[in-house]
Design an enzyme around this catalytic site. Structure first.
Site, PDB file in Angstrom:
ATOM      1  N   ASP A  13      -4.420   2.893 -13.631  1.00 41.25           N
ATOM      2  CA  ASP A  13      -5.931   2.810 -13.964  1.00 41.25           C
ATOM      3  C   ASP A  13      -6.659   1.688 -14.320  1.00 41.25           C
ATOM      4  O   ASP A  13      -5.943   1.272 -14.929  1.00 41.25           O
ATOM      5  CB  ASP A  13      -7.020   4.666 -14.295  1.00 41.25           C
ATOM      6  CG  ASP A  13      -8.508   4.347 -13.682  1.00 41.25           C
ATOM      7  OD1 ASP A  13      -8.349   4.199 -12.840  1.00 41.25           O
ATOM      8  OD2 ASP A  13      -8.544   4.629 -15.115  1.00 41.25           O
ATOM      9  N   LEU A  14      -7.337   1.561 -13.650  1.00 39.53           N
ATOM     10  CA  LEU A  14      -8.578   0.214 -14.666  1.00 39.53           C
ATOM     11  C   LEU A  14      -9.883   0.840 -15.528  1.00 39.53           C
ATOM     12  O   LEU A  14      -9.881   0.403 -16.190  1.00 39.53           O
ATOM     13  CB  LEU A  14      -9.041  -0.439 -13.442  1.00 39.53           C
ATOM     14  CG  LEU A  14      -7.675  -1.544 -12.624  1.00 39.53           C
ATOM     15  CD1 LEU A  14      -7.985  -2.173 -11.752  1.00 39.53           C
ATOM     16  CD2 LEU A  14      -6.800  -1.931 -13.169  1.00 39.53           C
ATOM     17  N   ASP A  15     -10.574   1.198 -14.892  1.00 41.00           N
ATOM     18  CA  ASP A  15     -11.865   1.630 -15.765  1.00 41.00           C
ATOM     19  C   ASP A  15     -11.267   2.533 -16.456  1.00 41.00           C
ATOM     20  O   ASP A  15     -11.184   3.025 -15.881  1.00 41.00           O
ATOM     21  CB  ASP A  15     -12.884   1.885 -14.657  1.00 41.00           C
ATOM     22  CG  ASP A  15     -13.639   0.687 -13.860  1.00 41.00           C
ATOM     23  OD1 ASP A  15     -13.213  -0.891 -14.600  1.00 41.00           O
ATOM     24  OD2 ASP A  15     -13.853   0.673 -12.593  1.00 41.00           O
ATOM     25  N   ASP A 183      -7.241   6.937 -17.885  1.00 41.48           N
ATOM     26  CA  ASP A 183      -8.300   7.907 -19.175  1.00 41.48           C
ATOM     27  C   ASP A 183      -8.826   8.987 -18.471  1.00 41.48           C
ATOM     28  O   ASP A 183      -9.005   9.586 -19.013  1.00 41.48           O
ATOM     29  CB  ASP A 183      -8.730   7.196 -19.049  1.00 41.48           C
ATOM     30  CG  ASP A 183     -10.501   7.014 -17.934  1.00 41.48           C
ATOM     31  OD1 ASP A 183     -11.608   7.568 -17.899  1.00 41.48           O
ATOM     32  OD2 ASP A 183      -9.614   6.302 -17.143  1.00 41.48           O
TER      33      ASP A 183
END
Length: 230
Positions: A13-15, A183
């Site tokens: 994941d990124l954000d 997250d």
């Protein structure tokens, strides 16, 4: 808690996994507001409060459920509707969104993010897997990724198993050989588990696991991943 021998690829994941997303969004919103004051003052005045901006976004979400997986398109159409309702030229939505989108890519990586990306990419193919609209190349970290897959491109987002399976295909492995790191307990961790992958949940705020059954491998930050994956 992890079967390291099974791992042949990483999806990431990124954000709010590699960087906090809201500082970037808030900067982008401020830049957009400044641009609108100069080029579409009626829109800037009518939608100067967070409540007004939220209302226009909510209206677009109701009117365009087909855009629910595409945050960029939702933002663009919200700008277009705001311009039209204020009596400004709706065509200004294109340059306005381009400005917003460029600023949204200016993120502040969490401490240890670059070290982690170098560590992972030296060992596995790494695929970015995001429901957002960050661009790993625009952010400046594209060299660490074998591929990048987003909900807006694929048509559905996490936790739908189809997007996890597509990411596994992009990495050239079966889903059971993938470790997903993210997250969000539901979108990332539970979604990956439901797709037949292993998962690591980055739980920075010590939240309880919200689902039935045991939590997956859990860390409180990026720094713990090195030791977990050695």
């Amino acid at each position: 808690m992890l079967d390291l021998a099974r791992i042949r690829a990483i999806t990431l994941d990124l954000d709010d996994t590699l960087w906090p997303v809201w500082p970037a969004i808030e900067r982008a919103q401020a830049v957009l507001a400044q641009w609108l004051r100069a080029h579409a003052p009626a829109t800037a005045e009518r939608y100067r409060t967070p409540a007004a901006l939220r209302a226009i976004r909510d209206q677009v979400e109701r009117d365009r459920p087909d855009l629910g997986h595409d945050l960029g398109a939702l933002r663009r159409e919200s700008i277009r509707l705001a311009l039209a309702q204020a009596g400004d030229d709706p065509a200004l939505a294109e340059p306005a969104f381009a400005l917003f989108f460029a600023e949204r890519q200016r993120v502040d990586l969490y401490d240890g993010a670059l070290d982690l990306l170098a560590f992972l990419s030296a060992r596995y193919p790494v695929v970015a897997l995001s429901n957002g609209n960050a661009d790993v190349h625009a952010v400046g970290i594209g060299r660490y990724f074998a591929a990048a897959l987003s909900a807006c491109e694929f048509g559905v987002g996490k936790p739908d198993p189809r997007i996890f399976h597509a990411a596994a295909r992009a990495a050239g492995v079966e889903p059971h050989a993938v470790l997903h790191i993210g997250d969000d307990a539901t979108l990332d961790a539970q979604g990956a588990l439901g797709a037949g992958m292993q998962a690591v949940w980055i739980n920075r705020t010590a939240q309880p696991w919200p689902h039935a059954g045991p939590a997956p491998a859990t860390v409180d930050g990026l720094g713990q991943l090195h030791g977990l994956l050695r």
